[in-house]
Motif scaffolding. Structure first.
Motif, mmCIF file in Angstrom:
data_model
loop_
_atom_site.group_PDB
_atom_site.id
_atom_site.type_symbol
_atom_site.label_atom_id
_atom_site.label_comp_id
_atom_site.label_asym_id
_atom_site.label_seq_id
_atom_site.Cartn_x
_atom_site.Cartn_y
_atom_site.Cartn_z
ATOM 1 N N LYS A 118 -27.574 27.346 103.106
ATOM 2 C CA LYS A 118 -28.631 26.579 102.444
ATOM 3 C C LYS A 118 -29.891 27.430 102.245
ATOM 4 C CE LYS A 118 -27.140 22.009 104.085
ATOM 5 N NZ LYS A 118 -27.487 20.829 104.927
ATOM 6 N N GLU A 119 -30.231 28.191 103.337
ATOM 7 C CA GLU A 119 -31.403 29.050 103.222
ATOM 8 C C GLU A 119 -31.201 30.107 102.132
ATOM 9 O OE1 GLU A 119 -35.235 30.257 104.114
ATOM 10 O OE2 GLU A 119 -34.112 28.480 104.791
ATOM 11 N N ARG A 122 -31.548 28.433 98.784
ATOM 12 C CA ARG A 122 -32.957 28.164 98.504
ATOM 13 C C ARG A 122 -33.680 29.431 98.043
ATOM 14 N NH1 ARG A 122 -37.838 28.100 100.900
ATOM 15 N NH2 ARG A 122 -37.023 29.135 102.762
ATOM 16 N N SER A 125 -32.599 30.204 94.551
ATOM 17 C CA SER A 125 -33.204 29.289 93.584
ATOM 18 C C SER A 125 -34.671 29.636 93.347
ATOM 19 C CB SER A 125 -33.071 27.853 94.095
ATOM 20 O OG SER A 125 -33.690 26.942 93.207
#
Length: 340
Positions: A118-119, A122, A125
């Motif tokens: 997820k990190e 992120r 993104s």
């Protein structure tokens, strides 16, 4: 030669050449300016392309390294040096299902792995958003610069068009003034020519009325080589003495013509008499010749009859001798053959 008209044409030609030269120089200046602007735009486009390529290479170098690819482990040149045993620990990511070293329910690092993913997503993104904002800002700056350049270019073009219109209007005004002056000069020249033509016509009419041609002066027909040399285009007729002389000469010609005709008639009569005599003599000779031919034909007929009788008698005697010398059988056979 109409020198004024030629000078006006030369002046008009010089004005036209000057205008064409100025227009050509202006076009050449515009072409140079446009070429310079085009070179600047091409240079700017090359620089922008170079910056984009440099940014792309930098981005690939920083965020698209070969080791970040999924298939890097298949092409890693240091794979053998980095290779580890089949299983180091229970959370070894290399322990796949096909290796039969890690089974379902044994994922001990699931939370840390999900958190890390997820990190990572992120960060990716945020980096993509930052790159997109930078690209949009660069594009907007380029569009603003291009719009400003277009506005400045349109302003300069409008200014050049305005100057061209003013120069064209000035040329048209000068041309109209020159044409007006030339038309006035032409009208004045036509009026002068018309007045001169009327004066010449009046002088010619006066000369004709007072001349020898319409007054029918007989002396005007006398040529430059003597009295007997008559100019046909000025001759007005003969006097009474000349007419009487011509009539006497015509009478003599008529008498001479009658005498000649009488001589021709007598000569024709003599020729007719001689032709009749010759024809009569020819006819008598032809009749004499016919009589001689008839007498010769009769003599030939009598001679031919005598010769024919002698030939027949001779043939009969020859046949009798021939028949008397052959035998009886041969005689009858020859007789039968002859009769057949």
């Amino acid at each position: 030669v109409d020198k004024d008209a030629l000078d006006a044409q030369v002046k008009e030609r010089k004005i036209q050449e000057a205008v064409e030269k100025a227009e050509h120089e202006r076009f050449a200046h515009d072409m140079k300016k446009n070429d310079k602007l085009l070179c600047l735009l091409e240079e700017r486009q090359k620089n922008e392309t170079k910056d984009l390529n440099r940014a792309l290479v930098e981005f690939q170098k920083n965020f698209q390294k070969p080791e970040t690819r999924r298939e890097f482990d298949l092409n890693d040149p240091q794979a053998l040096k980095k290779d580890r045993p089949a299983r180091v620990s229970d959370d070894d990511p290399r322990c796949t299902v096909s290796g039969m070293q890690k089974f379902m329910g044994e994922d001990l690092n699931h939370e840390q792995r999900m958190k890390f993913q997820k990190e990572q997503l992120r960060e990716w993104s945020l980096q993509q958003q930052k790159d997109l904002k930078n690209a949009l800002a660069d594009q907007k700056l380029a569009d603003d610069l291009y719009d400003k350049f277009r506005v400045e270019l349109d302003r300069k073009i409008m200014e050049e068009q305005r100057k061209e219109e003013e120069s064209r209007r000035a040329v048209c005004t000068a041309t109209k003034n020159f044409n007006r002056i030339q038309a006035a000069e032409l009208d004045h020249k036509n009026e002068l020519e018309k007045a001169q033509k009327i004066k010449d016509d009046m002088d010619e009419i006066t000369c004709l009325l007072r001349g020898d041609f319409l007054s029918e002066n007989p002396n005007q027909a006398i040529g430059p080589w003597g009295k007997h040399n008559v100019l046909v285009n000025r001759w007005k007729g003969m006097n009474q003495e000349q007419l009487m002389a011509i009539r006497e000469f015509q009478k003599e010609q008529a008498l001479e013509k009658l005498r000649v005709r009488e001589q021709e008639r007598q000569r024709d009569a003599e020729w007719d008499r001689q032709r009749l005599q010759a024809a009569r003599a020819q006819l008598l000779w032809e009749r004499h010749q016919q009589r001689q031919n008839q007498e010769q034909r009769r003599g030939l007929d009598v001679l031919n009859a005598v010769l024919s009788q002698e030939q027949k008698a001779k043939n009969i005697s020859l046949k009798e001798e021939e028949y008397s010398n052959i035998p009886t059988e041969e005689f009858y056979a020859q007789f039968n053959t002859t009769t057949r």
